[in-house]
Design a protein around this motif. Structure first.
Motif, PDB file in Angstrom:
ATOM      1  N   VAL A 296      29.674  43.940  40.691  1.00 44.68           N
ATOM      2  CA  VAL A 296      29.433  42.542  41.029  1.00 44.68           C
ATOM      3  C   VAL A 296      30.347  42.103  42.165  1.00 44.68           C
ATOM      4  O   VAL A 296      31.426  42.653  42.368  1.00 44.68           O
ATOM      5  CB  VAL A 296      29.647  41.610  39.808  1.00 44.68           C
ATOM      6  CG1 VAL A 296      28.641  41.915  38.734  1.00 44.68           C
ATOM      7  CG2 VAL A 296      31.047  41.708  39.275  1.00 44.68           C
ATOM      8  N   LEU A 297      29.885  41.104  42.895  1.00 49.33           N
ATOM      9  CA  LEU A 297      30.680  40.430  43.909  1.00 49.33           C
ATOM     10  C   LEU A 297      30.917  39.022  43.398  1.00 49.33           C
ATOM     11  O   LEU A 297      29.969  38.312  43.067  1.00 49.33           O
ATOM     12  CB  LEU A 297      29.947  40.388  45.247  1.00 49.33           C
ATOM     13  CG  LEU A 297      30.592  39.566  46.357  1.00 49.33           C
ATOM     14  CD1 LEU A 297      31.924  40.184  46.772  1.00 49.33           C
ATOM     15  CD2 LEU A 297      29.673  39.457  47.544  1.00 49.33           C
ATOM     16  N   THR A 298      32.186  38.622  43.303  1.00 49.24           N
ATOM     17  CA  THR A 298      32.492  37.288  42.803  1.00 49.24           C
ATOM     18  C   THR A 298      32.421  36.281  43.937  1.00 49.24           C
ATOM     19  O   THR A 298      32.388  36.647  45.110  1.00 49.24           O
ATOM     20  CB  THR A 298      33.895  37.239  42.166  1.00 49.24           C
ATOM     21  OG1 THR A 298      34.866  37.491  43.181  1.00 49.24           O
ATOM     22  CG2 THR A 298      34.024  38.268  41.057  1.00 49.24           C
ATOM     23  N   THR A 299      32.412  35.010  43.592  1.00 52.03           N
ATOM     24  CA  THR A 299      32.359  33.963  44.605  1.00 52.03           C
ATOM     25  C   THR A 299      33.629  33.929  45.450  1.00 52.03           C
ATOM     26  O   THR A 299      33.616  33.397  46.553  1.00 52.03           O
ATOM     27  CB  THR A 299      32.144  32.580  43.963  1.00 52.03           C
ATOM     28  OG1 THR A 299      33.153  32.370  42.974  1.00 52.03           O
ATOM     29  CG2 THR A 299      30.772  32.490  43.335  1.00 52.03           C
TER      30      THR A 299
ATOM     31  N   PRO B 258      38.692  38.285  32.550  1.00 55.45           N
ATOM     32  CA  PRO B 258      37.514  37.559  32.051  1.00 55.45           C
ATOM     33  C   PRO B 258      37.171  36.428  33.023  1.00 55.45           C
ATOM     34  O   PRO B 258      38.059  35.768  33.559  1.00 55.45           O
ATOM     35  CB  PRO B 258      37.970  37.010  30.701  1.00 55.45           C
ATOM     36  CG  PRO B 258      39.454  36.982  30.771  1.00 55.45           C
ATOM     37  CD  PRO B 258      39.879  38.029  31.748  1.00 55.45           C
ATOM     38  N   MET B 259      35.900  36.239  33.266  1.00 52.49           N
ATOM     39  CA  MET B 259      35.459  35.162  34.159  1.00 52.49           C
ATOM     40  C   MET B 259      34.101  34.656  33.727  1.00 52.49           C
ATOM     41  O   MET B 259      33.402  35.310  32.955  1.00 52.49           O
ATOM     42  CB  MET B 259      35.421  35.632  35.614  1.00 52.49           C
ATOM     43  CG  MET B 259      34.450  36.744  35.890  1.00 52.49           C
ATOM     44  SD  MET B 259      34.352  37.219  37.622  1.00 52.49           S
ATOM     45  CE  MET B 259      36.024  37.336  38.074  1.00 52.49           C
ATOM     46  N   GLN B 260      33.746  33.489  34.218  1.00 54.54           N
ATOM     47  CA  GLN B 260      32.451  32.904  33.903  1.00 54.54           C
ATOM     48  C   GLN B 260      31.364  33.621  34.683  1.00 54.54           C
ATOM     49  O   GLN B 260      31.591  34.085  35.803  1.00 54.54           O
ATOM     50  CB  GLN B 260      32.425  31.430  34.254  1.00 54.54           C
ATOM     51  CG  GLN B 260      33.311  30.584  33.383  1.00 54.54           C
ATOM     52  CD  GLN B 260      33.195  29.116  33.746  1.00 54.54           C
ATOM     53  OE1 GLN B 260      32.681  28.767  34.813  1.00 54.54           O
ATOM     54  NE2 GLN B 260      33.666  28.271  32.873  1.00 54.54           N
ATOM     55  N   LYS B 261      30.167  33.680  34.100  1.00 51.09           N
ATOM     56  CA  LYS B 261      29.036  34.286  34.804  1.00 51.09           C
ATOM     57  C   LYS B 261      28.711  33.535  36.093  1.00 51.09           C
ATOM     58  O   LYS B 261      28.255  34.129  37.057  1.00 51.09           O
ATOM     59  CB  LYS B 261      27.794  34.310  33.913  1.00 51.09           C
ATOM     60  CG  LYS B 261      27.781  35.398  32.895  1.00 51.09           C
ATOM     61  CD  LYS B 261      26.446  35.394  32.164  1.00 51.09           C
ATOM     62  CE  LYS B 261      26.363  36.503  31.147  1.00 51.09           C
ATOM     63  NZ  LYS B 261      25.073  36.481  30.445  1.00 51.09           N
ATOM     64  N   ALA B 262      28.989  32.252  36.113  1.00 50.31           N
ATOM     65  CA  ALA B 262      28.686  31.442  37.290  1.00 50.31           C
ATOM     66  C   ALA B 262      29.514  31.862  38.501  1.00 50.31           C
ATOM     67  O   ALA B 262      29.157  31.546  39.639  1.00 50.31           O
ATOM     68  CB  ALA B 262      28.916  29.973  36.987  1.00 50.31           C
ATOM     69  N   ALA B 263      30.623  32.592  38.275  1.00 49.41           N
ATOM     70  CA  ALA B 263      31.477  33.029  39.372  1.00 49.41           C
ATOM     71  C   ALA B 263      30.964  34.300  40.043  1.00 49.41           C
ATOM     72  O   ALA B 263      31.575  34.798  40.966  1.00 49.41           O
ATOM     73  CB  ALA B 263      32.903  33.245  38.876  1.00 49.41           C
TER      74      ALA B 263
END
Length: 105
Positions: free
Chosen positions: A57-60, A88-93
């Motif tokens: 994944v690529l985060t924001t 841990p991070m939100q899926k929205a990120a």
């Protein structure tokens, strides 16, 4: 009497022209602003629904990582090659998902 009718008909034509321009403006806003945003939202929701363990994944914020665990709205992402940085991070990120390629047999 004729001038009153002419004034009334020109006022009606003015209102009719204004209504046509409002319809054109609304159609423009719908097709160039609202509809593309709805398509983007559907695409993002589909991407989040297909997220799986092992995906890159690529985060924001611009970091690349590998998903190692998924819960309701939280994912645990492993960053780096030393396998010690798990966040841990939100899926929205998450802004982009790349599925791992299967090894050729």
């Amino acid at each position: 009497m004729l001038s009153i009718l002419a004034t009334a008909s020109s006022a009606a034509a003015g209102w009719g022209g204004m209504i046509i321009w409002l319809v054109i403006l609304f159609a423009f806003m719908y097709f160039f602003m609202i509809r593309p945003q709805q398509k983007e939202t559907k695409k993002k929701n589909l991407m989040m629904a297909e997220l799986a363990v092992g995906d890159t994944v690529l985060t924001t914020s611009g970091f690349y990582g590998t998903v190692i665990d998924i819960s309701d709205d939280t994912v645990i992402v492993e960053f780096g090659s030393n396998k010690n940085c798990r966040i841990p991070m939100q899926k929205a990120a998450i802004s982009a998902v790349e599925k791992p390629e299967e090894a050729a047999e």
